[in-house]
Write a protein that holds these residues in place. Structure first.
Motif, PDB file in Angstrom:
ATOM      1  N   ASN A 326       0.822  -1.206   0.000  1.00 30.12           N
ATOM      2  CA  ASN A 326       0.000   0.000   0.000  1.00 30.12           C
ATOM      3  C   ASN A 326       0.857   1.259   0.000  1.00 30.12           C
ATOM      4  N   GLY A 327       0.454   2.250  -0.821  1.00 23.67           N
ATOM      5  CA  GLY A 327       1.175   3.517  -0.804  1.00 23.67           C
ATOM      6  C   GLY A 327       0.900   4.364  -2.023  1.00 23.67           C
ATOM      7  N   VAL A 328       1.930   5.089  -2.469  1.00 26.24           N
ATOM      8  CA  VAL A 328       1.785   6.058  -3.551  1.00 26.24           C
ATOM      9  C   VAL A 328       2.714   5.706  -4.708  1.00 26.24           C
ATOM     10  N   LEU A 329       2.234   5.893  -5.932  1.00 22.32           N
ATOM     11  CA  LEU A 329       3.043   5.796  -7.138  1.00 22.32           C
ATOM     12  C   LEU A 329       3.206   7.199  -7.714  1.00 22.32           C
ATOM     13  N   THR A 346       4.576   6.339 -17.447  1.00 21.77           N
ATOM     14  CA  THR A 346       5.557   5.452 -16.813  1.00 21.77           C
ATOM     15  C   THR A 346       5.766   5.844 -15.357  1.00 21.77           C
ATOM     16  N   GLU A 347       6.275   4.908 -14.581  1.00 23.52           N
ATOM     17  CA  GLU A 347       6.547   5.176 -13.170  1.00 23.52           C
ATOM     18  C   GLU A 347       7.880   5.870 -12.993  1.00 23.52           C
ATOM     19  N   VAL A 348       7.897   6.846 -12.080  1.00 20.94           N
ATOM     20  CA  VAL A 348       9.121   7.548 -11.698  1.00 20.94           C
ATOM     21  C   VAL A 348       9.619   7.043 -10.349  1.00 20.94           C
ATOM     22  N   GLY A 349       8.719   6.863  -9.420  1.00 27.59           N
ATOM     23  CA  GLY A 349       9.082   6.412  -8.076  1.00 27.59           C
ATOM     24  C   GLY A 349       7.856   5.896  -7.359  1.00 27.59           C
ATOM     25  N   HIS A 350       8.073   5.330  -6.187  1.00 29.23           N
ATOM     26  CA  HIS A 350       6.967   4.829  -5.389  1.00 29.23           C
ATOM     27  C   HIS A 350       7.398   4.747  -3.934  1.00 29.23           C
ATOM     28  N   LEU A 351       6.409   4.645  -3.068  1.00 28.62           N
ATOM     29  CA  LEU A 351       6.671   4.471  -1.640  1.00 28.62           C
ATOM     30  C   LEU A 351       5.529   3.668  -1.042  1.00 28.62           C
ATOM     31  N   PHE A 352       5.870   2.570  -0.372  1.00 28.07           N
ATOM     32  CA  PHE A 352       4.880   1.732   0.303  1.00 28.07           C
ATOM     33  C   PHE A 352       5.196   1.697   1.798  1.00 28.07           C
ATOM     34  N   TRP A 353       4.171   1.483   2.605  1.00 27.81           N
ATOM     35  CA  TRP A 353       4.361   1.458   4.067  1.00 27.81           C
ATOM     36  C   TRP A 353       3.479   0.367   4.685  1.00 27.81           C
ATOM     37  N   PRO A 354       3.889  -0.164   5.847  1.00 26.86           N
ATOM     38  CA  PRO A 354       3.133  -1.242   6.496  1.00 26.86           C
ATOM     39  C   PRO A 354       2.109  -0.768   7.515  1.00 26.86           C
ATOM     40  N   ASP A 355       2.078   0.548   7.817  1.00 24.29           N
ATOM     41  CA  ASP A 355       1.265   1.025   8.934  1.00 24.29           C
ATOM     42  C   ASP A 355      -0.058   1.636   8.482  1.00 24.29           C
ATOM     43  N   GLY A 356      -0.580   1.176   7.356  1.00 23.92           N
ATOM     44  CA  GLY A 356      -1.873   1.626   6.865  1.00 23.92           C
ATOM     45  C   GLY A 356      -2.223   0.874   5.596  1.00 23.92           C
ATOM     46  N   ALA A 357      -3.462   1.033   5.134  1.00 27.33           N
ATOM     47  CA  ALA A 357      -3.911   0.337   3.936  1.00 27.33           C
ATOM     48  C   ALA A 357      -4.948   1.191   3.214  1.00 27.33           C
ATOM     49  N   VAL A 374       1.032  15.532   1.009  1.00 29.23           N
ATOM     50  CA  VAL A 374       0.155  15.102   2.092  1.00 29.23           C
ATOM     51  C   VAL A 374      -0.623  13.909   1.562  1.00 29.23           C
ATOM     52  N   GLY A 375      -0.680  12.839   2.314  1.00 28.56           N
ATOM     53  CA  GLY A 375      -1.428  11.661   1.898  1.00 28.56           C
ATOM     54  C   GLY A 375      -2.203  11.076   3.058  1.00 28.56           C
ATOM     55  N   THR A 376      -3.279  10.374   2.748  1.00 25.40           N
ATOM     56  CA  THR A 376      -4.025   9.665   3.785  1.00 25.40           C
ATOM     57  C   THR A 376      -4.288   8.235   3.325  1.00 25.40           C
ATOM     58  N   ASP A 377      -4.490   7.363   4.286  1.00 28.41           N
ATOM     59  CA  ASP A 377      -5.033   6.036   4.037  1.00 28.41           C
ATOM     60  C   ASP A 377      -6.495   6.026   4.479  1.00 28.41           C
ATOM     61  N   GLU A 378      -7.216   4.999   4.037  1.00 29.34           N
ATOM     62  CA  GLU A 378      -8.623   4.856   4.411  1.00 29.34           C
ATOM     63  C   GLU A 378      -8.856   3.655   5.319  1.00 29.34           C
ATOM     64  N   GLY A 397       1.819  -4.827  16.731  1.00 26.23           N
ATOM     65  CA  GLY A 397       2.312  -3.520  17.140  1.00 26.23           C
ATOM     66  C   GLY A 397       2.183  -2.444  16.099  1.00 26.23           C
ATOM     67  N   LEU A 398       1.127  -2.506  15.267  1.00 26.72           N
ATOM     68  CA  LEU A 398       0.926  -1.507  14.228  1.00 26.72           C
ATOM     69  C   LEU A 398      -0.358  -0.719  14.482  1.00 26.72           C
ATOM     70  N   PRO A 399      -0.487   0.484  13.913  1.00 29.00           N
ATOM     71  CA  PRO A 399      -1.671   1.318  14.161  1.00 29.00           C
ATOM     72  C   PRO A 399      -2.969   0.641  13.718  1.00 29.00           C
ATOM     73  N   MET A 400      -4.003   0.825  14.504  1.00 26.85           N
ATOM     74  CA  MET A 400      -5.287   0.183  14.234  1.00 26.85           C
ATOM     75  C   MET A 400      -6.075   0.918  13.160  1.00 26.85           C
ATOM     76  N   PHE A 401      -5.829   2.216  13.011  1.00 33.25           N
ATOM     77  CA  PHE A 401      -6.627   3.048  12.118  1.00 33.25           C
ATOM     78  C   PHE A 401      -5.708   3.834  11.183  1.00 33.25           C
ATOM     79  N   PRO A 402      -6.233   4.246  10.032  1.00 33.80           N
ATOM     80  CA  PRO A 402      -5.411   5.031   9.098  1.00 33.80           C
ATOM     81  C   PRO A 402      -5.238   6.461   9.572  1.00 33.80           C
ATOM     82  N   MET A 403      -4.261   7.154   8.993  1.00 31.70           N
ATOM     83  CA  MET A 403      -3.938   8.514   9.405  1.00 31.70           C
ATOM     84  C   MET A 403      -3.363   9.281   8.223  1.00 31.70           C
ATOM     85  N   ALA A 404      -3.279  10.581   8.368  1.00 30.76           N
ATOM     86  CA  ALA A 404      -2.588  11.405   7.384  1.00 30.76           C
ATOM     87  C   ALA A 404      -1.088  11.329   7.625  1.00 30.76           C
TER      88      ALA A 404
END
Length: 566
Positions: A326-329, A346-357, A374-378, A397-404
């Motif tokens: 999950n993350g941003v392209l 085409t893709e330039v870069g990306h970033l994925f994280w484990p603490d949201g979906a 600025v980004g948010t998860d849902e 040990g990860l956040p229960m809810f999404p955040m900005a």
């Protein structure tokens, strides 16, 4: 004892070894970009995924970071438990609301609201807001008006509806309702209950924003519209979420059709929109993830698209060893911007994280001349917000809810998260205190949805809608150390709002919408530095005008130029 976020992250990757995340990045014509960052023959390594989520804010052994609480005045009605929490006891007795440095000035409840809020000032200085309501397919009983509500907020003390838009897309634009300030147009696509059809509606709001004039309602990508050749055989368009390029000439959509894709439509002639091209999301994922499109934003020059790679893990897979998807392209859309024939994306870069979906939306901003998103998860790290998902996130040990979050994109090939707008309700150490609040609920609760800033070109302030946690406002002048300055969580309504998506949602049980329960605040926010106000919608409460108190905002350097907030 609080959980060390670094320890949680290390545990999450400890068993990976040489495992790879099978994410194949495809271009518009199906080709890959072998030079893309952190790629090895088109595959993202687990090590690269881990590197991508490291950041200064949580790179040591300190406890999970939450943003500092706002300092409230004695006249406020502040939160009584955790930051962002509406405890189960208050839900049961009828939630009366919280506020800190924000007070309600005026309200137009109407029949309730849905996901989005768009706004504009026309040439005669009328201030207008537009918000969607629940789809007619959810039922029309007790509804007087359907579709998108037009609100005259010129006098913030007396906001009132002046019309209702009921063309195909405006009946349920879902998360696609947008305004382009310079062209003075209002747009929406058919997002009926999250995946509608190919229709795009365009309205002129320049002359009198209180009375939008229809320019087009067309089914893009179809032979009837003259652009069917842009869609390969067997592909269909299903609207969900979209946005306009800064020059106002291209409509981009996070399409939920088959396959999942991002689309670009030429709106140079607003009366005759025509599909330009599509870009299919990579179709190779771990079986444990569900991946689709969602929100997006464009760079000021129109050459970059920041799009959601909206991924949700199955609850069974949240074991601490799942590589993040999950993350941003970051996509190069310069050929679309330049109207090159048969444009390639085409893709330039990306970033994925484990603490949201379920990556939700993005806003490109600058702070002291440095580029950020600025980004948010849902969705939270457990793949949802019901009890079993929250327990799964807590267990690792990860956040229960999404955040900005704020993401540094100065090096767009290697973006990095620098801070998270985590409230105390997000802290894994508080799982036992939060779990009683979500009994009987099945989605969202304390998670993020949409945010807005004061000025994308020189951002000082971030305002976000956090569902049951209400409206939260943050000082982001130091983007690595944001601080909360105000919040407003409206009282639970005691009679139904029949046009509210919250009231009509099939993902909320009856206990989620019973009288007095906390509302869903989900929409974009209009900050006004001149008057020190904030306007938005919450779904049961409708349109709200709030005023900052105690001199917490605006900051001396805050500005809110038209069209610079989303």
């Amino acid at each position: 004892m609080k959980v060390s976020f670094k320890a949680a992250r290390v545990g999450r990757f400890a068993s990976m070894g040489a495992a790879i995340l099978s994410l194949l990045v495809l271009g518009a014509s199906g080709g890959g970009d072998p030079t893309a960052p952190a790629m090895q023959g088109g595959l993202v390594t687990a090590a690269a995924a881990k590197e991508g989520i490291s950041d200064e804010a949580d790179s040591d052994d300190r406890e999970f970071r939450t943003v500092p609480r706002a300092d409230c005045s004695p006249e406020d009605n502040p939160e009584t438990a955790l930051q962002g929490q509406v405890p189960a006891s208050l839900r049961a007795s009828g939630f009366k609301g919280f506020n800190c440095n924000l007070k309600l000035v005026a309200q137009y409840r109407g029949e309730g609201a849905s996901w989005q809020h768009a706004f504009i000032t026309d040439r005669d200085k009328h201030r207008c807001s537009y918000y969607d309501t629940s789809s007619p397919v959810n039922g029309t009983a007790n509804r007087t008006h359907l579709g998108t509500v037009v609100v005259d907020a010129t006098d913030p003390r007396t906001p009132h509806a002046t019309g209702y838009l009921t063309t195909t897309s405006m009946l349920d634009p879902w998360e696609s309702l947008k305004v382009h300030e310079r062209r003075k147009i209002l747009l929406a696509e058919n997002g009926t209950n999250a995946a509608g059809g190919p229709e795009l509606d365009v309205y002129d709001v320049e002359g009198d924003c209180r009375n939008p004039q229809l320019l087009a309602t067309v089914a893009t990508g179809t032979s009837a519209n003259g652009d069917a050749s842009a869609l390969p055989a067997g592909e269909v368009l299903k609207g969900h979420e979209g946005n306009v390029s800064p020059d106002g000439l291209t409509w981009y959509s996070g399409d939920r059709g088959t396959p999942k894709k991002y689309t670009a439509t030429d709106i140079t002639d607003a009366r005759h929109p025509q599909l330009i091209t599509t870009w299919t999301l990579p179709q190779i994922y771990p079986a444990s993830w569900r991946v689709t499109t969602h929100g997006l934003a464009l760079s000021e020059d129109g050459n970059r698209a920041y799009v959601s790679h909206a991924a949700v893990p199955s609850v069974a897979s949240v074991t601490g060893t799942l590589a993040p998807v999950n993350g941003v392209l970051i996509l190069d859309v310069s050929q679309v911007q330049a109207r090159v024939p048969n444009p390639q994306i085409t893709e330039v870069g990306h970033l994925f994280w484990p603490d949201g979906a379920q990556s939700q939306m993005y806003i490109p901003i600058t702070i002291e001349d440095r580029k950020y998103l600025v980004g948010t998860d849902e969705v939270g790290a457990g793949g949802g917000s019901d009890t079993v998902n929250v327990q799964a996130a807590c267990a690792v040990g990860l956040p229960m809810f999404p955040m900005a979050r704020i993401i540094d994109i100065e090096d767009e090939r290697h973006p990095k998260v620098v801070s998270r707008m985590a409230l105390e309700t997000h802290d894994p150490a508080n799982c036992s205190e939060v779990l009683p609040d979500i009994v009987g609920l099945s989605s969202f609760t304390y998670g993020s949805h949409y945010c807005s800033v004061d000025n994308k070109h020189d951002a000082t302030t971030l305002a976000c809608a956090y569902f049951n946690s209400g409206i939260r406002v943050f000082d982001i002048r130091n983007p690595r150390h944001p601080k909360e300055i105000a919040y407003f969580n409206p009282p639970g309504v005691t009679t139904p709002s029949y046009g509210s998506q919250h009231f009509n949602s099939t993902t909320v049980t009856s206990s989620g919408t019973q009288a007095g329960n906390p509302d869903w605040c989900t929409a974009q926010l209009r900050l006004d530095a001149r008057h020190g106000t904030l306007e938005t919608t919450c779904q049961d409460n409708g349109f709200l005008v709030l005023k900052f108190e105690n001199d917490v905002w605006p900051f001396p350097e805050s500005t809110t130029p038209p069209g610079m907030q989303n």
